[in-house]
Motif scaffolding. Sequence first.
Motif, PDB file in Angstrom:
ATOM      1  N   SER A  24       0.819  -1.217   0.000  1.00  0.00           N
ATOM      2  CA  SER A  24       0.000   0.000   0.000  1.00  0.00           C
ATOM      3  C   SER A  24       0.851   1.264   0.000  1.00  0.00           C
ATOM      4  O   SER A  24       0.390   2.328  -0.423  1.00  0.00           O
ATOM      5  N   GLN A 212      -8.571  -3.865   4.861  1.00  0.00           N
ATOM      6  CA  GLN A 212      -8.720  -2.411   4.844  1.00  0.00           C
ATOM      7  C   GLN A 212      -7.866  -1.769   3.758  1.00  0.00           C
ATOM      8  O   GLN A 212      -8.349  -0.974   2.943  1.00  0.00           O
ATOM      9  N   GLN A 216      -8.955   0.074  -0.161  1.00  0.00           N
ATOM     10  CA  GLN A 216      -8.533   1.423  -0.531  1.00  0.00           C
ATOM     11  C   GLN A 216      -7.665   1.403  -1.787  1.00  0.00           C
ATOM     12  O   GLN A 216      -7.851   2.206  -2.710  1.00  0.00           O
ATOM     13  N   GLU A 220      -8.291   2.859  -5.805  1.00  0.00           N
ATOM     14  CA  GLU A 220      -7.374   3.745  -6.518  1.00  0.00           C
ATOM     15  C   GLU A 220      -6.939   3.130  -7.841  1.00  0.00           C
ATOM     16  O   GLU A 220      -6.843   3.821  -8.866  1.00  0.00           O
ATOM     17  N   GLY A 273     -12.809   8.158   1.175  1.00  0.00           N
ATOM     18  CA  GLY A 273     -11.537   8.678   0.710  1.00  0.00           C
ATOM     19  C   GLY A 273     -11.518   9.070  -0.746  1.00  0.00           C
ATOM     20  O   GLY A 273     -10.460   9.091  -1.380  1.00  0.00           O
TER      21      GLY A 273
END
Length: 322
Positions: A24, A212, A216, A220, A273
């Motif tokens: 990440s 998690q 995310q 992206e 986000g």
Amino acid sequence: MFWASYFLAALAIILAWPVPVILSRAKWPSRSPFSAMVLWQAIALAGGLSMIGAMLAWGLEPIGENLAQGLRSLWDILIQRRPAETLGLVHVFAISAAILLTVHLVFTLLLTYYRILSGRRRHRDMLNLLSSPSLDAPATLVIPYPSPVAYCLPGGGQSVTVLSDGLMDILSEAELTAVMTHEKAHLSQHHHLLLWAFAAWRAALPWLPTSQLAQQSVNELIEMLADDEALKKVDRQTLVRAVAIVGSGAGAETAASLPGPTGTAAVTGGVDGQEDVIAGRLSRLLTPQPPLPRWIRAVIQASAVLLLAVPTVLLFAPGLIR
């Protein structure tokens, strides 16, 4: 001894914490979002298989040399009522935990799918009341809203792209082409299925860093993939302007998207986000990096295949459990 179960447990721990944290924070995924997407999927699948496999390998060790043999022996014990003296309490507990975790993951996957479908259905009903078909683009609906909003609503043959009239008034023809190509790329590449899978993974194991960070990162990456598709139709500066304009209405998009209980929206737009995602997209477009060399992409994708192969071999190869 029980080295296969220990190895699977160690692999599950590694894929649950250090690997997703490192990935990440890495910079290279923006240079090859497809390879990064494949790797994230492999990490999630291999991590789940290792967790369940470690407990199964430990539990079935007294009655089988591999998973297939152990399950056959367990079937004989349960159905044929063969003696089960070789299974101790600890092994029974491990088998039960593996079964419960499997049921929990499958149930959460199905429940998440049902909730997302329900959210999309309600959203489509609202669109039928509030929107009108675009006169210039097929499978496109226009909603009366002053802020710039653009998103897609998956639904098989009924998939649509939704635009606000406020957005259409602002965008030039080239910028509108960029937005439409971006949104249609989400549909043609079935990004909603990836969002569903990782939303279910996070809902099932919300405390797990993998779930998690993966959700995310995957959000992206799908935006990067859709941007790359748009760059085939328009120049980079046009796409930058289009992203910036649509991004200015990100809050409205999120509010309009009927997010599900897992935090993933019923459409590909409003997720947690979103502003950070837009900022990352703009940064990538304004300071483009060269794509990863082909051999590095091949290594990454081969590593993903290897990640899935290791727990599979450990579970099914003869003699590796005992």
